[in-house]
Every structure is written in structure tokens, then in C-alpha cells.
Enzyme design. Structure first.
Site, PDB file in Angstrom:
ATOM      1  N   LEU A   1       0.827  -1.209   0.000  1.00 18.83           N
ATOM      2  CA  LEU A   1       0.000   0.000   0.000  1.00 18.83           C
ATOM      3  C   LEU A   1       0.859   1.256   0.000  1.00 18.83           C
ATOM      4  O   LEU A   1       2.017   1.236   0.432  1.00 18.83           O
ATOM      5  CB  LEU A   1      -0.901   0.008   1.234  1.00 18.83           C
ATOM      6  CG  LEU A   1      -1.987  -1.071   1.310  1.00 18.83           C
ATOM      7  CD1 LEU A   1      -2.616  -1.077   2.698  1.00 18.83           C
ATOM      8  CD2 LEU A   1      -3.038  -0.864   0.232  1.00 18.83           C
TER       9      LEU A   1
ATOM     10  N   GLY B   1       2.392   4.276   1.492  1.00 20.66           N
ATOM     11  CA  GLY B   1       2.715   4.534   2.893  1.00 20.66           C
ATOM     12  C   GLY B   1       3.223   3.325   3.640  1.00 20.66           C
ATOM     13  O   GLY B   1       3.556   3.412   4.829  1.00 20.66           O
TER      14      GLY B   1
ATOM     15  N   GLY C   1       6.050   1.816   3.122  1.00 19.60           N
ATOM     16  CA  GLY C   1       7.495   1.920   3.319  1.00 19.60           C
ATOM     17  C   GLY C   1       8.322   1.448   2.134  1.00 19.60           C
ATOM     18  O   GLY C   1       9.538   1.311   2.234  1.00 19.60           O
ATOM     19  N   LYS C   2       7.669   1.220   1.001  1.00 16.95           N
ATOM     20  CA  LYS C   2       8.359   0.714  -0.195  1.00 16.95           C
ATOM     21  C   LYS C   2       9.483   1.642  -0.645  1.00 16.95           C
ATOM     22  O   LYS C   2      10.618   1.200  -0.864  1.00 16.95           O
ATOM     23  CB  LYS C   2       7.378   0.534  -1.360  1.00 16.95           C
ATOM     24  CG  LYS C   2       6.246  -0.434  -1.109  1.00 16.95           C
ATOM     25  CD  LYS C   2       5.351  -0.580  -2.324  1.00 16.95           C
ATOM     26  CE  LYS C   2       4.749   0.719  -2.815  1.00 16.95           C
ATOM     27  NZ  LYS C   2       3.878   1.393  -1.823  1.00 16.95           N
TER      28      LYS C   2
ATOM     29  N   SER D   1       1.193  -1.681  -7.402  1.00 16.22           N
ATOM     30  CA  SER D   1       0.794  -2.837  -8.232  1.00 16.22           C
ATOM     31  C   SER D   1      -0.250  -3.673  -7.492  1.00 16.22           C
ATOM     32  O   SER D   1       0.032  -4.793  -7.077  1.00 16.22           O
ATOM     33  CB  SER D   1       2.000  -3.680  -8.642  1.00 16.22           C
ATOM     34  OG  SER D   1       2.928  -3.877  -7.607  1.00 16.22           O
TER      35      SER D   1
END
Length: 197
Positions: free
Chosen positions: A33, A35, A37-38, A106
Site C-alpha cells: 500500500l 505509505g 514503506g516501499k 501494483s
């Protein structure tokens, strides 16, 4: 039709480029999602790899949607096209021996499967950056959830658009339960295992 673009028959082979760089070109696809932390993990991974003399690049929503995919919206068909274009670009980087870190919501399983099939299963690693919608709403680093909850932003994943939990990710990084330092170390160790020649 497959033989009308013969450039790869004449270019320097992938193996030579990988030997030159001292690494194996591989895609690490971070999904989760907004936010979760990706992007934070992707940036830290890139810096950590450079310190270890590994060349990598990051593809994420910000740098792709400001150029290559700036004509696309956030409806499902455009999101799928976004993933298709990114996957083709990532495949080109991989063929040149570059470690490619893809950081994209994605949201649908079908989109992640498209990426895997386009890039090739042996070059693709799916990493779920896990955080609940509630946690991401609390973080809301870009103010996007506030806009989505207020009706200003439509088709926002987790609010009025779905997110399919990855069925069999290669790695799960829980950013609610684990510290940032712990997650980056887990991620770095995982990546190093697969990019070594």
C-alpha cells in the site's frame, strides 16, 4: 514478427556485462500500500548496494509517472499499462546486468503476474512490504489518504480500489512489526544472495 528487431543478436551479451559489473541483473519488485514503506526501503537498499560496489537503479511511481507514464491515470486499465511499461523497462535494465528495484503499489495479483511473465520468472523477486490500511492512513506521508477519504482522490488503493494480498511473495517485510533497520538488513541480505555471480 520476433525477428524484425534483431538488436540483441548483435549487442554485447548479457553475461559479459554481468561479468564486467560483477553482479547478476535481477528485478526486486516491492509491492504494498501507499505509505507501507516501499520507497524508503528502495532508497536505502540502493545506497547500501552502492557501498558494496553494486550498481542498481530504482523505478518507482514518482520517477515513472513524471515521464514515461505521465499520460496514464489511476483507473485499472491505466494501472495495468503502467505495470506493463515498467516491466519492459526493467527487463532492459536486467539484460544489461543492472540490479533493478521496482517500488510500485501494483495492487492486483494479475498485475504482479504480468510483471513476472514480462521480466521472466528467473529474474523476478516479489517482495511484499506489509502494513495495514489503518497504519498507512496514520502515516499518510504525502497526504493522499486524507484526500482519498475526503473524496478528492478517486480509485485510491485501500480506500475505494482493491489491493490483493500477494499469494506467494518471495519475501515479506512487515513495517509495522519490524524496525526500518531490521527490514533493510533482511532485504539487503536477500538481494545479495541473488545478485552474486
Amino acid at each position: 514478427m520476433e525477428h524484425i528487431y534483431p538488436i540483441y543478436n548483435n549487442s554485447v551479451p548479457r553475461e559479459e556485462k554481468e561479468n564486467f559489473l560483477g553482479q547478476r541483473g535481477t528485478v526486486f519488485w516491492l509491492t504494498g500500500l501507499s505509505g507501507s514503506g516501499k520507497s524508503t526501503l528502495a532508497l536505502k537498499l540502493e545506497k547500501s548496494l552502492l557501498k558494496l560496489n553494486h550498481l542498481s537503479t530504482i523505478l518507482d511511481g514518482d520517477n515513472v509517472r513524471s515521464g514515461l507514464c505521465k499520460d496514464l491515470t489511476f483507473i485499472e486499465a491505466d494501472r495495468e499499462e503502467n505495470v506493463r511499461r515498467i516491466s519492459e523497462l526493467a527487463k532492459l535494465f536486467v539484460r544489461n546486468g543492472i540490479v533493478t528495484i521496482c517500488s510500485f503499489v501494483s495492487p492486483l495479483q494479475s498485475m504482479r503476474q504480468l510483471a513476472k511473465e514480462t521480466i521472466g520468472a528467473s529474474d523476478f523477486h516479489l517482495i511484499h512490504v506489509k502494513a495495514s490500511v489503518e497504519t498507512c492512513i496514520q502515516r499518510d506521508t504525502k497526504g493522499l489518504y486524507k484526500m482519498a477519504l475526503g473524496g478528492e482522490l478517486k480509485n485510491f488503493t485501500g480506500i475505494d480500489a482493491p489491493f490483493d494480498l500477494p499469494e506467494n511473495p518471495d519475501l515479506v517485510l512487515d513495517t509495522e512489526e519490524e524496525s526500518e533497520e531490521s527490514n533493510i538488513q533482511i532485504l539487503l541480505n536477500y538481494v545479495l544472495k541473488y545478485i552474486k555471480l
